[in-house]
Design a protein around this motif. Structure first.
Motif, PDB file in Angstrom:
ATOM      1  N   GLU A 101       0.831  -1.208   0.000  1.00  0.00           N
ATOM      2  CA  GLU A 101       0.000   0.000   0.000  1.00  0.00           C
ATOM      3  C   GLU A 101       0.866   1.259   0.000  1.00  0.00           C
ATOM      4  N   THR A 102       1.907   1.249   0.811  1.00  0.00           N
ATOM      5  CA  THR A 102       2.805   2.400   0.852  1.00  0.00           C
ATOM      6  C   THR A 102       3.500   2.589  -0.482  1.00  0.00           C
ATOM      7  N   PHE A 103       3.915   1.501  -1.112  1.00  0.00           N
ATOM      8  CA  PHE A 103       4.554   1.610  -2.425  1.00  0.00           C
ATOM      9  C   PHE A 103       3.575   2.226  -3.429  1.00  0.00           C
ATOM     10  N   TYR A 104       2.334   1.791  -3.378  1.00  0.00           N
ATOM     11  CA  TYR A 104       1.304   2.365  -4.243  1.00  0.00           C
ATOM     12  C   TYR A 104       1.161   3.863  -3.974  1.00  0.00           C
ATOM     13  N   ASN A 105       1.127   4.246  -2.698  1.00  0.00           N
ATOM     14  CA  ASN A 105       1.051   5.668  -2.353  1.00  0.00           C
ATOM     15  C   ASN A 105       2.213   6.447  -2.958  1.00  0.00           C
ATOM     16  N   SER A 106       3.395   5.842  -2.904  1.00  0.00           N
ATOM     17  CA  SER A 106       4.582   6.516  -3.445  1.00  0.00           C
ATOM     18  C   SER A 106       4.451   6.723  -4.949  1.00  0.00           C
ATOM     19  N   LEU A 121      -7.880   8.033  -3.883  1.00  0.00           N
ATOM     20  CA  LEU A 121      -6.839   7.761  -4.875  1.00  0.00           C
ATOM     21  C   LEU A 121      -5.691   6.935  -4.312  1.00  0.00           C
ATOM     22  N   MET A 122      -5.497   6.993  -3.012  1.00  0.00           N
ATOM     23  CA  MET A 122      -4.364   6.329  -2.392  1.00  0.00           C
ATOM     24  C   MET A 122      -4.767   5.849  -0.999  1.00  0.00           C
ATOM     25  N   PHE A 123      -3.849   5.133  -0.351  1.00  0.00           N
ATOM     26  CA  PHE A 123      -4.164   4.550   0.948  1.00  0.00           C
ATOM     27  C   PHE A 123      -3.750   5.508   2.065  1.00  0.00           C
ATOM     28  N   VAL A 124      -4.485   6.626   2.160  1.00  0.00           N
ATOM     29  CA  VAL A 124      -4.259   7.501   3.310  1.00  0.00           C
ATOM     30  C   VAL A 124      -4.590   6.721   4.577  1.00  0.00           C
ATOM     31  N   LEU A 125      -5.669   5.957   4.506  1.00  0.00           N
ATOM     32  CA  LEU A 125      -6.029   5.006   5.560  1.00  0.00           C
ATOM     33  C   LEU A 125      -5.756   3.603   5.033  1.00  0.00           C
ATOM     34  N   PRO A 126      -5.430   2.640   5.898  1.00  0.00           N
ATOM     35  CA  PRO A 126      -5.145   1.284   5.413  1.00  0.00           C
ATOM     36  C   PRO A 126      -6.402   0.635   4.845  1.00  0.00           C
ATOM     37  N   SER A 127      -6.198  -0.308   3.930  1.00  0.00           N
ATOM     38  CA  SER A 127      -7.332  -0.975   3.297  1.00  0.00           C
ATOM     39  C   SER A 127      -8.048  -1.905   4.260  1.00  0.00           C
ATOM     40  N   ARG A 128      -7.341  -2.369   5.277  1.00  0.00           N
ATOM     41  CA  ARG A 128      -7.982  -3.225   6.278  1.00  0.00           C
ATOM     42  C   ARG A 128      -7.192  -3.151   7.575  1.00  0.00           C
ATOM     43  N   CYS A 129      -7.838  -3.557   8.639  1.00  0.00           N
ATOM     44  CA  CYS A 129      -7.211  -3.532   9.959  1.00  0.00           C
ATOM     45  C   CYS A 129      -6.438  -4.829  10.165  1.00  0.00           C
ATOM     46  N   PHE A 130      -5.169  -4.699  10.519  1.00  0.00           N
ATOM     47  CA  PHE A 130      -4.357  -5.896  10.739  1.00  0.00           C
ATOM     48  C   PHE A 130      -4.681  -6.493  12.106  1.00  0.00           C
ATOM     49  N   ILE A 131      -4.910  -7.784  12.124  1.00  0.00           N
ATOM     50  CA  ILE A 131      -5.165  -8.503  13.373  1.00  0.00           C
ATOM     51  C   ILE A 131      -3.997  -9.446  13.606  1.00  0.00           C
ATOM     52  N   GLY A 294       7.119   3.259   7.494  1.00  0.00           N
ATOM     53  CA  GLY A 294       7.098   3.945   8.790  1.00  0.00           C
ATOM     54  C   GLY A 294       6.563   5.362   8.656  1.00  0.00           C
ATOM     55  N   LYS A 295       6.963   6.042   7.576  1.00  0.00           N
ATOM     56  CA  LYS A 295       6.457   7.402   7.331  1.00  0.00           C
ATOM     57  C   LYS A 295       4.938   7.387   7.097  1.00  0.00           C
ATOM     58  N   THR A 296       4.464   6.369   6.376  1.00  0.00           N
ATOM     59  CA  THR A 296       3.024   6.252   6.147  1.00  0.00           C
ATOM     60  C   THR A 296       2.282   6.056   7.463  1.00  0.00           C
ATOM     61  N   PHE A 298       3.348   6.788  10.429  1.00  0.00           N
ATOM     62  CA  PHE A 298       3.453   8.019  11.208  1.00  0.00           C
ATOM     63  C   PHE A 298       2.364   8.999  10.797  1.00  0.00           C
ATOM     64  N   TYR A 299       2.171   9.189   9.495  1.00  0.00           N
ATOM     65  CA  TYR A 299       1.205  10.175   9.027  1.00  0.00           C
ATOM     66  C   TYR A 299      -0.211   9.804   9.479  1.00  0.00           C
ATOM     67  N   ARG A 300      -0.521   8.514   9.430  1.00  0.00           N
ATOM     68  CA  ARG A 300      -1.835   8.071   9.908  1.00  0.00           C
ATOM     69  C   ARG A 300      -1.977   8.336  11.407  1.00  0.00           C
ATOM     70  N   ASN A 301      -0.914   8.039  12.147  1.00  0.00           N
ATOM     71  CA  ASN A 301      -0.933   8.288  13.583  1.00  0.00           C
ATOM     72  C   ASN A 301      -1.077   9.774  13.879  1.00  0.00           C
ATOM     73  N   PHE A 302      -0.394  10.584  13.072  1.00  0.00           N
ATOM     74  CA  PHE A 302      -0.440  12.038  13.227  1.00  0.00           C
ATOM     75  C   PHE A 302      -1.862  12.565  12.988  1.00  0.00           C
ATOM     76  N   LEU A 303      -2.509  12.079  11.917  1.00  0.00           N
ATOM     77  CA  LEU A 303      -3.876  12.509  11.634  1.00  0.00           C
ATOM     78  C   LEU A 303      -4.819  12.124  12.766  1.00  0.00           C
ATOM     79  N   GLN A 304      -4.616  10.922  13.288  1.00  0.00           N
ATOM     80  CA  GLN A 304      -5.454  10.472  14.403  1.00  0.00           C
ATOM     81  C   GLN A 304      -5.240  11.342  15.636  1.00  0.00           C
ATOM     82  N   HIS A 305      -3.986  11.695  15.882  1.00  0.00           N
ATOM     83  CA  HIS A 305      -3.681  12.538  17.035  1.00  0.00           C
ATOM     84  C   HIS A 305      -4.317  13.920  16.887  1.00  0.00           C
ATOM     85  N   LEU A 306      -4.283  14.460  15.674  1.00  0.00           N
ATOM     86  CA  LEU A 306      -4.914  15.762  15.454  1.00  0.00           C
ATOM     87  C   LEU A 306      -6.400  15.722  15.792  1.00  0.00           C
TER      88      LEU A 306
END
Length: 570
Positions: A101-106, A121-131, A294-296, A298-306
């Motif tokens: 997903e991150t490669f696709y975003n890139s 258009l891209m995976f700002v959020l993951p396509s599914r929740c990892f269990i 990791g950057k991807t 982080f960005y998701r974590n950052f959005l959640q924190h906001l």
């Protein structure tokens, strides 16, 4: 009208590009064992650099392929939405779907120059929740705990096979037995119901680590076996680590990425998160070398924190930098750094030079003394969360990097770094003389170890160093770094003439270490401690001796755990 076959073809191309990149990544990672066993330390450092660069190379290759297939800027929004849908279908049961997903975003980011941050258009959020759990048995070895401690240790050393022999396995088994019995009393040992170790060996620098845990009914204890080799390429156990603090430092943000070969990175990270609950997922992905993902994360974590906070971005505490504007969100654990448009007269460098220095650190052995940084373009902040005073300063000093919309502050280029307490502020606030002395000792050790890693720190003002919660001093200002051989360390002339320095011929690469005492640290009481503990830093002889060491190409061994944890002082 969109062509479904074209969407499917491009989606497949992108996934194929990712798979090819991951195979390349894994091939370099798997080579870590051979390099470790044969003491190929220069090759180890070269492999670290190569592994970091392959992502951008793979990305460029696949984007070029897409441009040959598609007139990308003639496609409408529906094409890109359909492309993501096709790609998502391909990820079903893919073992590295989150990295893909991150490669696709890139790919999408490169095509649109990071101007379209849109989950359609891209995976700002993951396509599914990892269990965590389904593939746990593929990444974890479990060991029998019904026998003796010695038998368990023997089983572990038999399971993790190396192509070299032990220097003295019986001695090491005895060391391990004593160390574990010091940590756990008889009742605790009797209550152990599981010992689990990750299947991949974690290689970094001159060491290899077996990483896992000891499980008891009421607590879980880290269990890390640190391995090294001697000059005869024989293996020995250097330490058995059972403190979470030691494990946290091993996975610290100021160290190079591990080489740990796995086809199931999400399960590895989930297991590590259980061992290190205070580490965020993005930090653990980065520690494994998946820094782009990791950057991807982080960005998701950052959005959640906001979404879950309401404080405002403001100027970071500390002395203003001459090259970088630095700000933070007080409730979040990172700082944001933007290169200024113009530098002070004393800084004879360019914007590209600064970027080159940050790239150099990224691909160097950071030895636990240089903070990792992560580069972003077109990073977006909600405008109402940015303090007016910060926005005014950014527009005054970094206008070329700032774009404003009605709702956003868009930063065209910035670095993100783990937040630390600047050392100058720490020394102003700390009253415990023992902690002050330790911090100043750490400062000297930090400078010396960076130099032994073949990096001259350049601007060594103590404001350019931070101190971690573990009391470790880390360097984070890179705009004047260079390799050790690029500086000429000279002695000041001895003369009674007060004007002799005015007539001294000084080349741009000349450095006078005797002057360091005047600016590394200002307050006399602190300066005296630094001179007592590390007075050799103020002599040209010391720096020339380090140059002689680094000129040989010898790679130093920087052990990330305290010397008192080591079984033998070799």
């Amino acid at each position: 009208m969109n062509d479904p076959k074209l969407c499917a073809k491009v989606a497949y191309q992108i996934l194929n590009g990712f798979d090819k990149s991951y195979r390349w990544y894994s091939r370099i990672t798997r080579g870590a064992q051979d390099r470790f066993e044969n003491g190929q330390w220069q090759a180890t450092q070269n492999a670290v650099k190569e592994r970091i660069t392959i992502y951008e190379q793979s990305l460029s290759d696949i984007v070029s392929e897409i441009y040959q297939q598609v007139h990308v800027h003639h496609q409408d929004l529906e094409f890109w939405i359909a492309l993501k849908e096709h790609f998502t279908l391909l990820l079903d049961s893919h073992p590295q779907y989150e990295l893909a997903e991150t490669f696709y975003n890139s790919v999408i980011g490169k095509i649109f120059r990071h101007r379209k941050i849109d989950d359609r258009l891209m995976f700002v959020l993951p396509s599914r929740c990892f269990i965590a759990g389904p593939d746990r048995d593929k990444v974890v070895n479990s060991f029998d705990t019904t026998g003796t401690v010695r038998a368990m240790h023997e089983s572990i050393l038999k399971t993790y096979r190396f192509n070299i022999g032990f220097e003295d396995k019986e001695r090491d088994l005895e060391f391990m037995d004593v160390a574990l019995r010091r940590k756990l009393n008889r009742e605790q040992l009797a209550s152990v119901h599981a010992v689990e170790l990750l299947k991949p060996v974690f290689y970094r620098g001159k060491a290899a680590y077996l990483i896992g845990r000891i499980c008891m009914p009421d607590e879980t204890v880290p269990f890390v076996i640190a391995l090294q080799t001697n000059e005869q390429h024989e293996l020995f156990v250097d330490a058995l680590l059972t403190e979470q603090k030691d494990l946290s430092v091993i996975f610290g943000f100021a160290r190079s990425y591990f080489m740990a070969d796995t086809q199931h990175p999400a399960e590895i990270v989930a297991f590590l998160q259980e061992l290190l609950p205070n580490k965020k997922h993005f930090e653990l992905y980065m520690s494994l070398g998946f820094y782009k993902h990791g950057k991807t994360v982080f960005y998701r974590n950052f959005l959640q924190h906001l979404q879950n906070s309401d404080d405002q971005f403001c100027i970071a505490p500390g002395i203003r930098g001459l090259v970088m504007a630095v700000f933070h969100l007080p409730s979040y654990g990172v700082v944001f750094k933007i290169i200024k448009d113009e530098f002070a007269e004393s800084k004879k460098i360019t914007r590209e030079h600064v970027k080159d220095c940050y790239r150099l650190v990224k691909t160097s052995d950071r030895i636990g003394r240089m903070a990792d940084t992560h580069e972003y373009v077109n990073f977006r902040l909600p405008r109402e969360r940015v303090e007016d005073s910060l926005l005014d300063e950014l527009l005054a000093t970094c206008a070329s990097s700032i774009e404003l919309t009605d709702n956003e502050v868009i930063i065209k280029h910035l670095y993100i770094e783990r937040k630390m307490t600047p050392l100058n502020l720490y020394l102003q606030q700390e009253t415990d003389p023992v902690k002050i002395r330790n911090a100043i000792d750490e400062l000297g050790l930090c400078i010396k170890q960076i130099a032994l890693a073949n990096i001259f720190p350049g601007d060594m003002l103590h404001k350019n160093f931070g101190i971690t919660k573990h009391g470790r001093v880390v360097f984070y200002d890179y705009d004047e770094i260079c390799f050790m051989h690029e500086r000429n360390f000279r002695a000041l002339p001895k003369s009674d003439d007060p004007y002799v320095l005015d007539t001294l011929s000084v080349a741009p690469n000349d450095v006078f270490p005797e002057q360091f005492e005047h600016f590394i640290i200002g307050k006399k009481v602190f300066k005296d401690i630094l001179k007592e503990l590390h007075g050799d830093l103020m002599t040209p002889e010391y720096w020339r001796s380090v140059q002689a060491i680094t000129a040989t190409g010898a790679i130093q061994n920087f052990t990330p755990y305290p010397a008192c944890r080591r079984f033998m002082q070799r």
